[in-house]
Design a protein around this motif. Structure first.
Motif, PDB file in Angstrom:
ATOM      1  N   UNK A 169     -51.425  31.517  67.399  1.00  0.00           N
ATOM      2  CA  UNK A 169     -50.701  30.522  67.962  1.00  0.00           C
ATOM      3  C   UNK A 169     -49.413  30.595  68.424  1.00  0.00           C
ATOM      4  N   UNK A 170     -49.085  32.654  68.517  1.00  0.00           N
ATOM      5  CA  UNK A 170     -47.889  33.055  68.533  1.00  0.00           C
ATOM      6  C   UNK A 170     -47.280  32.808  69.508  1.00  0.00           C
ATOM      7  N   UNK A 171     -48.123  32.291  70.775  1.00  0.00           N
ATOM      8  CA  UNK A 171     -47.657  32.403  72.034  1.00  0.00           C
ATOM      9  C   UNK A 171     -48.498  30.772  72.397  1.00  0.00           C
ATOM     10  N   UNK A 172     -48.342  29.847  71.621  1.00  0.00           N
ATOM     11  CA  UNK A 172     -48.274  28.471  72.246  1.00  0.00           C
ATOM     12  C   UNK A 172     -47.350  27.751  70.624  1.00  0.00           C
ATOM     13  N   UNK A 173     -47.342  26.560  71.898  1.00  0.00           N
ATOM     14  CA  UNK A 173     -46.008  25.497  70.572  1.00  0.00           C
ATOM     15  C   UNK A 173     -46.486  25.555  68.620  1.00  0.00           C
ATOM     16  N   UNK A 174     -45.743  25.376  68.470  1.00  0.00           N
ATOM     17  CA  UNK A 174     -44.395  26.174  67.899  1.00  0.00           C
ATOM     18  C   UNK A 174     -43.820  26.539  68.240  1.00  0.00           C
ATOM     19  N   UNK A 175     -44.729  27.542  67.672  1.00  0.00           N
ATOM     20  CA  UNK A 175     -44.298  29.238  67.593  1.00  0.00           C
ATOM     21  C   UNK A 175     -43.602  29.666  68.799  1.00  0.00           C
ATOM     22  N   UNK A 176     -44.042  29.174  69.502  1.00  0.00           N
ATOM     23  CA  UNK A 176     -43.403  30.230  71.414  1.00  0.00           C
ATOM     24  C   UNK A 176     -41.621  30.261  71.296  1.00  0.00           C
ATOM     25  N   UNK A 177     -41.342  29.072  70.901  1.00  0.00           N
ATOM     26  CA  UNK A 177     -40.282  28.694  70.893  1.00  0.00           C
ATOM     27  C   UNK A 177     -39.663  29.415  69.412  1.00  0.00           C
ATOM     28  N   UNK A 178     -39.406  29.885  69.259  1.00  0.00           N
ATOM     29  CA  UNK A 178     -38.968  30.660  67.792  1.00  0.00           C
ATOM     30  C   UNK A 178     -39.159  31.995  68.251  1.00  0.00           C
ATOM     31  N   UNK A 179     -37.867  32.531  67.790  1.00  0.00           N
ATOM     32  CA  UNK A 179     -37.704  33.990  67.406  1.00  0.00           C
ATOM     33  C   UNK A 179     -38.276  34.944  66.531  1.00  0.00           C
ATOM     34  N   UNK A 180     -38.107  35.914  66.745  1.00  0.00           N
ATOM     35  CA  UNK A 180     -39.138  37.381  66.091  1.00  0.00           C
ATOM     36  C   UNK A 180     -38.451  36.718  64.676  1.00  0.00           C
ATOM     37  N   UNK A 181     -37.367  36.921  64.250  1.00  0.00           N
ATOM     38  CA  UNK A 181     -36.199  36.377  62.740  1.00  0.00           C
ATOM     39  C   UNK A 181     -37.435  34.935  61.712  1.00  0.00           C
ATOM     40  N   UNK A 182     -36.956  33.785  62.892  1.00  0.00           N
ATOM     41  CA  UNK A 182     -37.308  32.399  62.944  1.00  0.00           C
ATOM     42  C   UNK A 182     -39.057  32.582  62.300  1.00  0.00           C
ATOM     43  N   UNK A 183     -39.914  33.872  62.518  1.00  0.00           N
ATOM     44  CA  UNK A 183     -41.582  33.474  62.418  1.00  0.00           C
ATOM     45  C   UNK A 183     -41.449  34.269  61.283  1.00  0.00           C
ATOM     46  N   UNK A 184     -40.531  35.081  61.643  1.00  0.00           N
ATOM     47  CA  UNK A 184     -40.690  35.626  59.764  1.00  0.00           C
ATOM     48  C   UNK A 184     -40.183  35.016  58.648  1.00  0.00           C
ATOM     49  N   UNK A 185     -39.896  33.992  58.441  1.00  0.00           N
ATOM     50  CA  UNK A 185     -39.380  32.960  58.053  1.00  0.00           C
ATOM     51  C   UNK A 185     -40.207  32.000  57.580  1.00  0.00           C
ATOM     52  N   UNK A 186     -40.891  31.632  58.017  1.00  0.00           N
ATOM     53  CA  UNK A 186     -41.625  30.443  58.354  1.00  0.00           C
ATOM     54  C   UNK A 186     -42.554  31.283  57.965  1.00  0.00           C
ATOM     55  N   UNK A 187     -43.215  32.852  58.176  1.00  0.00           N
ATOM     56  CA  UNK A 187     -44.306  33.413  57.002  1.00  0.00           C
ATOM     57  C   UNK A 187     -43.858  34.176  55.722  1.00  0.00           C
ATOM     58  N   UNK A 188     -42.235  34.088  55.106  1.00  0.00           N
ATOM     59  CA  UNK A 188     -41.873  34.983  54.395  1.00  0.00           C
ATOM     60  C   UNK A 188     -42.874  34.880  53.059  1.00  0.00           C
ATOM     61  N   UNK A 189     -42.741  33.173  52.569  1.00  0.00           N
ATOM     62  CA  UNK A 189     -43.532  33.249  51.221  1.00  0.00           C
ATOM     63  C   UNK A 189     -44.952  33.629  51.253  1.00  0.00           C
ATOM     64  N   UNK A 190     -45.522  33.432  52.567  1.00  0.00           N
ATOM     65  CA  UNK A 190     -47.314  34.020  52.469  1.00  0.00           C
ATOM     66  C   UNK A 190     -46.917  35.392  52.395  1.00  0.00           C
ATOM     67  N   UNK A 191     -46.340  36.234  52.874  1.00  0.00           N
ATOM     68  CA  UNK A 191     -45.796  37.296  53.054  1.00  0.00           C
ATOM     69  C   UNK A 191     -46.361  38.860  51.504  1.00  0.00           C
ATOM     70  N   UNK A 192     -44.820  37.393  50.893  1.00  0.00           N
ATOM     71  CA  UNK A 192     -44.318  38.128  49.438  1.00  0.00           C
ATOM     72  C   UNK A 192     -45.371  38.274  48.573  1.00  0.00           C
ATOM     73  N   UNK A 193     -46.002  36.943  48.780  1.00  0.00           N
ATOM     74  CA  UNK A 193     -46.608  37.077  47.703  1.00  0.00           C
ATOM     75  C   UNK A 193     -48.352  37.956  47.887  1.00  0.00           C
ATOM     76  N   UNK A 194     -48.215  38.381  48.783  1.00  0.00           N
ATOM     77  CA  UNK A 194     -49.730  39.748  49.562  1.00  0.00           C
ATOM     78  C   UNK A 194     -49.164  40.561  48.604  1.00  0.00           C
ATOM     79  N   UNK A 195     -47.657  41.047  49.061  1.00  0.00           N
ATOM     80  CA  UNK A 195     -47.720  41.788  48.315  1.00  0.00           C
ATOM     81  C   UNK A 195     -47.827  41.838  47.365  1.00  0.00           C
ATOM     82  N   UNK A 196     -47.283  40.995  47.033  1.00  0.00           N
ATOM     83  CA  UNK A 196     -47.303  40.926  45.317  1.00  0.00           C
ATOM     84  C   UNK A 196     -48.794  41.081  44.757  1.00  0.00           C
ATOM     85  N   UNK A 197     -50.039  41.026  45.561  1.00  0.00           N
ATOM     86  CA  UNK A 197     -51.540  41.282  45.238  1.00  0.00           C
ATOM     87  C   UNK A 197     -51.317  42.699  45.796  1.00  0.00           C
ATOM     88  N   UNK A 198     -51.056  43.006  46.289  1.00  0.00           N
ATOM     89  CA  UNK A 198     -51.005  44.608  46.638  1.00  0.00           C
ATOM     90  C   UNK A 198     -51.323  45.698  46.454  1.00  0.00           C
TER      91      UNK A 198
END
Length: 198
Positions: A169-198
C-alpha cells in the motif's frame, strides 16, 4: 563470522526506492548487532546476472561462467537478504534473471537422491530474509503474489526462509502521504525485530 549478501533489485534509484531504503535500515540494524559479520551489497541492476535475459539465443550462456560464479558465491555465504518491490505484479526483471541463472539442476537442487520425486535443495547453507514492497494493499491483486514466488523458490533451493517483511500500500493512503523517512519510522520496530532474529 557470517558472510552476508544483500541483493537489491529495484529499478528505482536507491535514494528514492522504498524497498532499498527499508533494506538499508534492516542492514544497519543487523550490523549493529553483528559488527564482525562481512556484508557484500550488490545491486542486480549493475550486474550481468541481472541484465542477461534467458532467450533461445542465450540459453546455453546463461548456465555458463556467470552462473557458476554466482552459485559458488552463494555456497560460500551464510545469509542472503533479498530486497524487491513489486513491478507489474511480479518481481523486478533483474531478480527473475538472477533466479534463472542460479536454479541449476545438480548444482543448487537435485532429484537424484530424493523420495517421491521431490527435489533436494543444495543451498541449505543459506538463511534468507526477504524485504518487499508493493504499491497496492496486500489484498488487491491476488494473482500478483510475488513474495510467495521468491519464498517458494528459495525453499526449493534448500534455503531457510525467515518471515518476509512485506510493506504494501505504499502508493495508497495513508503511506503515499508519507516520505521515505516517515515510512522507515513506521516500520522501524518490525525491521529491528527481524534483524535481531536473522
Amino acid at each position: 563470522m557470517n558472510k552476508i549478501i544483500a541483493l537489491y533489485s529495484s529499478p528505482i534509484n536507491e535514494e528514492k526506492s522504498i524497498s532499498s531504503n527499508l533494506t538499508n535500515l534492516f542492514v544497519e540494524n543487523y550490523l549493529e548487532l553483528n559488527s564482525n559479520d562481512e556484508l557484500l551489497k550488490i545491486n542486480l541492476n549493475d550486474e550481468k546476472i541481472g541484465t542477461e535475459v534467458m532467450t533461445s539465443h542465450s540459453f546455453v550462456d546463461v548456465f555458463g561462467t556467470e552462473s557458476e560464479k554466482w552459485i559458488d558465491m552463494l555456497k560460500s555465504t551464510n545469509k542472503l537478504i533479498i530486497s524487491m518491490p513489486m513491478i507489474n505484479f511480479n518481481v523486478p526483471t533483474v531478480l527473475k534473471n538472477f533466479f534463472d541463472h542460479i536454479c541449476v539442476a545438480n548444482k543448487t537442487f537435485s532429484y537424484k537422491y530424493s523420495n517421491k520425486g521431490d527435489a533436494i535443495g543444495l543451498l541449505s547453507n543459506l538463511k534468507v530474509q526477504i524485504i518487499a514492497t508493493q504499491g497496492a494493499p496486500i489484498d488487491w491483486y491476488q494473482w500478483g503474489l510475488f513474495v510467495n514466488y521468491v519464498e517458494g523458490t528459495c525453499k526449493f533451493l534448500g534455503m531457510k526462509v525467515m518471515p518476509s517483511i512485506m510493506v504494501s500500500g505504499v502508493k495508497t493512503k495513508p503511506l503515499n502521504e508519507k516520505n521515505i523517512s516517515e515510512i522507515k519510522e513506521i516500520f522501524a520496530e518490525k525491521i529491528k525485530e527481524a534483524a535481531q532474529n536473522f
